[in-house]
Write a protein that holds these residues in place. Structure first.
Motif, short mmCIF file in Angstrom:
data_model
loop_
_atom_site.label_atom_id
_atom_site.label_comp_id
_atom_site.label_asym_id
_atom_site.label_seq_id
_atom_site.Cartn_x
_atom_site.Cartn_y
_atom_site.Cartn_z
N GLY A 135 0.76 -1.24 0.00
CA GLY A 135 0.00 0.00 0.00
C GLY A 135 0.79 1.28 0.00
O GLY A 135 0.22 2.37 0.15
N GLN A 136 2.10 1.22 -0.20
CA GLN A 136 2.90 2.44 -0.16
C GLN A 136 2.69 3.34 -1.38
O GLN A 136 2.79 4.55 -1.28
CB GLN A 136 4.38 2.10 -0.01
N SER A 137 2.39 2.74 -2.52
CA SER A 137 2.19 3.55 -3.72
C SER A 137 1.29 2.81 -4.70
O SER A 137 1.09 1.61 -4.58
CB SER A 137 3.53 3.87 -4.40
N ARG A 138 0.78 3.56 -5.64
CA ARG A 138 -0.05 2.99 -6.69
C ARG A 138 0.86 2.45 -7.80
O ARG A 138 1.88 3.06 -8.12
CB ARG A 138 -0.99 4.04 -7.25
N ALA A 139 0.49 1.34 -8.38
CA ALA A 139 1.31 0.73 -9.43
C ALA A 139 1.38 1.62 -10.66
O ALA A 139 0.40 2.31 -11.00
CB ALA A 139 0.75 -0.63 -9.80
N ASP A 140 2.51 1.64 -11.32
CA ASP A 140 2.64 2.33 -12.60
C ASP A 140 1.88 1.54 -13.66
O ASP A 140 1.58 0.36 -13.50
CB ASP A 140 4.11 2.46 -12.99
N MET A 141 1.60 2.21 -14.78
CA MET A 141 0.76 1.59 -15.80
C MET A 141 1.29 1.91 -17.19
O MET A 141 1.73 3.02 -17.47
CB MET A 141 -0.68 2.11 -15.66
N ARG A 142 1.30 0.90 -18.04
CA ARG A 142 1.56 1.13 -19.46
C ARG A 142 0.50 0.37 -20.25
O ARG A 142 0.04 -0.69 -19.85
CB ARG A 142 2.97 0.68 -19.85
N HIS A 147 -4.62 -4.29 -23.85
CA HIS A 147 -4.26 -4.67 -22.48
C HIS A 147 -3.59 -3.50 -21.78
O HIS A 147 -3.14 -2.53 -22.40
CB HIS A 147 -3.33 -5.88 -22.48
N LEU A 148 -3.54 -3.63 -20.45
CA LEU A 148 -2.79 -2.71 -19.60
C LEU A 148 -1.89 -3.54 -18.71
O LEU A 148 -2.28 -4.61 -18.26
CB LEU A 148 -3.73 -1.88 -18.73
N THR A 149 -0.68 -3.06 -18.46
CA THR A 149 0.22 -3.72 -17.54
C THR A 149 0.48 -2.78 -16.36
O THR A 149 0.85 -1.62 -16.55
CB THR A 149 1.55 -4.09 -18.21
N TYR A 150 0.26 -3.28 -15.17
CA TYR A 150 0.52 -2.55 -13.94
C TYR A 150 1.79 -3.13 -13.33
O TYR A 150 1.91 -4.35 -13.17
CB TYR A 150 -0.66 -2.70 -12.99
N TYR A 151 2.72 -2.28 -12.97
CA TYR A 151 4.02 -2.79 -12.58
C TYR A 151 4.67 -1.90 -11.52
O TYR A 151 4.29 -0.75 -11.31
CB TYR A 151 4.94 -2.91 -13.80
N GLY A 152 5.70 -2.46 -10.93
CA GLY A 152 6.50 -1.75 -9.95
C GLY A 152 7.36 -2.75 -9.21
O GLY A 152 6.88 -3.80 -8.78
N SER A 154 9.41 -5.83 -8.60
CA SER A 154 9.46 -7.12 -9.28
C SER A 154 8.07 -7.61 -9.69
O SER A 154 7.95 -8.70 -10.28
CB SER A 154 10.10 -8.17 -8.35
N GLN A 155 7.04 -6.84 -9.41
CA GLN A 155 5.69 -7.26 -9.73
C GLN A 155 5.22 -6.65 -11.04
O GLN A 155 5.51 -5.49 -11.34
CB GLN A 155 4.71 -6.86 -8.62
N ALA A 156 4.50 -7.47 -11.81
CA ALA A 156 3.86 -6.98 -13.03
C ALA A 156 2.60 -7.79 -13.26
O ALA A 156 2.64 -9.03 -13.25
CB ALA A 156 4.80 -7.09 -14.23
N MET A 157 1.48 -7.11 -13.43
CA MET A 157 0.20 -7.78 -13.64
C MET A 157 -0.47 -7.17 -14.87
O MET A 157 -0.61 -5.95 -14.97
CB MET A 157 -0.69 -7.63 -12.41
N ARG A 158 -0.84 -8.04 -15.81
CA ARG A 158 -1.47 -7.58 -17.04
C ARG A 158 -2.98 -7.80 -16.97
O ARG A 158 -3.46 -8.84 -16.52
CB ARG A 158 -0.90 -8.32 -18.25
N GLY A 185 -3.59 -11.22 -14.75
CA GLY A 185 -2.59 -12.17 -14.33
C GLY A 185 -1.21 -11.87 -14.89
O GLY A 185 -0.83 -10.69 -14.99
N PRO A 186 -0.44 -12.89 -15.26
CA PRO A 186 0.93 -12.68 -15.72
C PRO A 186 1.01 -11.74 -16.91
O PRO A 186 0.09 -11.67 -17.74
CB PRO A 186 1.38 -14.09 -16.11
N ASP A 187 2.11 -11.02 -17.00
CA ASP A 187 2.33 -10.07 -18.08
C ASP A 187 2.76 -10.82 -19.34
O ASP A 187 3.90 -10.73 -19.80
CB ASP A 187 3.39 -9.04 -17.67
#
Length: 598
Positions: A135-142, A147-152, A154-158, A185-187
């Motif tokens: 909960g420290q920050s909102r995930a970045d997005m591309r 599709h959208l990938t949310y990342y930050g 070591s985590q990445a969720m598509r 799920g996985p990117d």
């Protein structure tokens, strides 16, 4: 206000909790112990209502209310129906894929959400706001084309979808004409259109759960209770290693503002034994076989070191505890803990828990790999540790952090380790080993009778030479330490009632501990009490109390760890495997037999 009216979805690799408004408020991704992408469950309501809030995945549907939320029959698929005052309605289907594909189990770290129009002309919005680092920050997005990938870190969720990507990035409302599918799920690139993939995954996952449930050996009465409990336990078993977690959450307090906030996303050997035992009663042997591999690998890892009470889901021995400062806790009742210091506690009951969980494998000829002499040799190492430690002070089953005593339950479990080793040796036709373990079991049994029996109370007590009771003493009948008609067992049940009964429920103990006086009923203790009442012949009373417990389940049939003594609200980590196991045990014991049902 936050509550535990939540549904669990999962596939034995990942799991998530969904509230009545179809908000995914808790999702550790990709696995049970990972950082939660969705963590709004552990933020106060004020924080969750802010326009820039994050840590959830939900649906905007102005003026709507949930008409009905239920699991699809005999499955782990959750259906939420929502409708606004004008009669516009949608149906939300949530699940994690799990089915056989190309001869192997396919259960990716993925959630599928299908939103379908069921009436009128609903106008909805989609919000996907994953968090990072507890909960420290909102995930970045591309964004990509579909599709959208949310990342930050070591985590990445598509999120792959068949709706407008802009509808997700801008969170703008749109008319839902047919259906929308979100594959989260996985990117990785999804092979096929989201709609077709979602439909195929749904049909295959439905078929898997229906087939799994059909193979359960359920009692005649309370079938829905047993099926829902069994599915929940299955979801808490980690396919990759065989570990069984105590709950999918961390830090939901045992009672309001108690500070009793713990991380339960790990494998307690004691809890796992109860899960394996309950599933064995239902004919689910695969979970036991997989868990045995986990246990045997831990024994090999530990060599001659004592077993820990808890390990990580990948057999990690170190679970250092820290605080997640960005989360203020369930209803603002922090702290939110990550890790659990119980890993370095001394809890001498673990030797018995490991042996008890393994014993069935020596007697069940259905198993693909029945246990033999090599496993027996491994288990004997635990028996040797039980002999060394049975009368040594420890933290006990309730994991007291501030004191050590010789706990009766710990000694009882050391006795059980030796007793079952004797039975296994007899099964393997090893008479000398059987005699040795029988002698050791008898020696420990005498110690318990000599030092844990309190004649003035007419009961066994929690600690050697003590005068207090705890609910674990009720298991003396279950573990066959005492015959059910033994006056000492009956006296212990009566004494536990006098000291620990609060209305229709039972405390685990009534003395002050590191956090003061307990003020909530521990659900599994009440279920142990119900079993003990049936054992001493009070079946009618046991059935009445069981019905009272069933009333405490949430609308989806799930239980947490605790229930408040005033108001009966659920508290504690959720859903709690201990509690769901108790439901299975009670239903199996109290149900009338099938051949007497009609």
């Amino acid at each position: 206000m936050s509550n535990l009216d939540l549904g669990l979805i999962g596939n034995s690799h990942t799991s998530a909790l969904i509230d009545k408004n179809a908000r995914i408020s808790w999702w550790c991704y990709p696995h049970f112990d990972s950082n939660p992408l969705c963590c709004s469950l552990l933020r106060s309501d004020t924080a969750n209502d802010k326009p820039d809030a994050f840590g959830f995945i939900d649906i905007l549907f102005d003026g709507a209310h949930t008409v009905r939320q239920a699991y699809q029959r005999n499955s782990a698929i959750l259906i939420s129906r929502m409708q606004d005052d004008a009669g516009n309605g949608i149906e939300v289907t949530d699940f994690a894929p799990r089915f056989y594909k190309h001869g192997r189990m396919f259960s990716p770290a993925m959630l599928v959400r299908i939103i379908r129009r069921i009436s009128g002309r609903p106008r909805i919005g989609l919000r996907v706001r994953p968090a990072l680092a507890y909960g420290q920050s909102r995930a970045d997005m591309r964004s990509g084309a579909h599709h959208l990938t949310y990342y930050g870190g070591s985590q990445a969720m598509r999120v792959t979808t068949d709706t407008s990507v802009t509808a997700l990035t801008e969170e703008r409302l749109f008319f839902l004409h047919d259906s929308v599918t979100l594959l989260m799920g996985p990117d990785e690139t999804v092979d096929g259109s989201p709609r077709e993939v979602g439909r195929t995954f749904y049909e295959s996952t439905t078929a898997y759960w229906h087939r799994w449930v059909r193979n359960l050996a359920i009692p005649f009465e309370w079938q829905d209770v047993v099926i829902r409990s069994a599915i929940t336990l299955k979801l808490n078993a980690f396919d990759d290693t065989g570990a069984i977690i105590a709950a999918v959450t961390t830090s939901i307090p045992e009672s309001p503002d108690s500070g009793r906030n713990w991380d339960y996303r790990y494998c307690w050997l004691r809890d796992a034994y109860f899960v394996v035992n309950a599933l064995n009663r239902l004919g689910v042997t695969a979970t036991m076989q997989h868990y045995l591999e986990y246990i045997l690998n831990i024994i090999a890892d530990s060599r001659d070191m004592p077993l820990q009470p808890v390990y990580g889901i990948r057999r990690e021995p170190t679970l250092d505890e820290s605080i997640a400062p960005a989360l203020d806790g369930y209803r603002g009742m922090g702290p939110v803990r990550v890790g659990n210091l119980a890993w370095h506690q001394v809890q001498n009951d673990v030797f018995g828990a490991a042996v008890l969980a393994s014993t069935h494998a020596f007697f069940d000829t259905r198993l693909e790999r029945p246990a033999g002499r090599q496993m027996f040799t491994d288990l004997e190492r635990l028996g040797e540790q039980a002999i060394k430690c049975y009368n040594q002070p420890d933290a006990g089953i309730w994991e007291l952090r501030g004191s050590r005593r010789v706990h009766t339950f710990s000694t009882l479990m050391c006795w059980a380790a030796c007793d079952r080793l004797a039975a296994i040796a007899t099964r393997l036709r090893l008479p000398q080993r059987a005699r040795r373990w029988h002698v050791e079991a008898q020696r420990i049994r005498k110690e318990i009778v000599d030092h844990a029996w309190n004649p003035s109370l007419g009961s066994f007590v929690s600690t050697f030479g003590g005068d207090r009771l705890d609910a674990s003493l009720l298991l003396m009948g279950e573990f066959q330490f005492l015959a059910h008609d033994d006056p000492r067992f009956i006296g212990t049940v009566r004494a536990v009632e006098r000291h620990l009964q609060r209305g229709d429920f039972l405390l685990r103990y009534d003395e002050e501990d590191d956090f003061g006086q307990p003020d909530a009923a521990f659900m599994v203790c009440t279920l142990w009490w119900i079993i003990a009442l049936d054992q001493i012949g009070e079946t009618r009373r046991a059935r009445e109390l069981f019905e009272k417990v069933l009333e405490q389940r949430n609308h989806l049939g799930l239980l947490s760890e605790d229930v408040s003594l005033e108001g009966g609200e659920l508290w504690g980590n959720f859903p709690q495997t201990y509690s769901m196991v108790g439901l299975i045990q009670c239903a199996a014991r109290l149900s009338i037999p099938w051949d007497e049902a009609y």
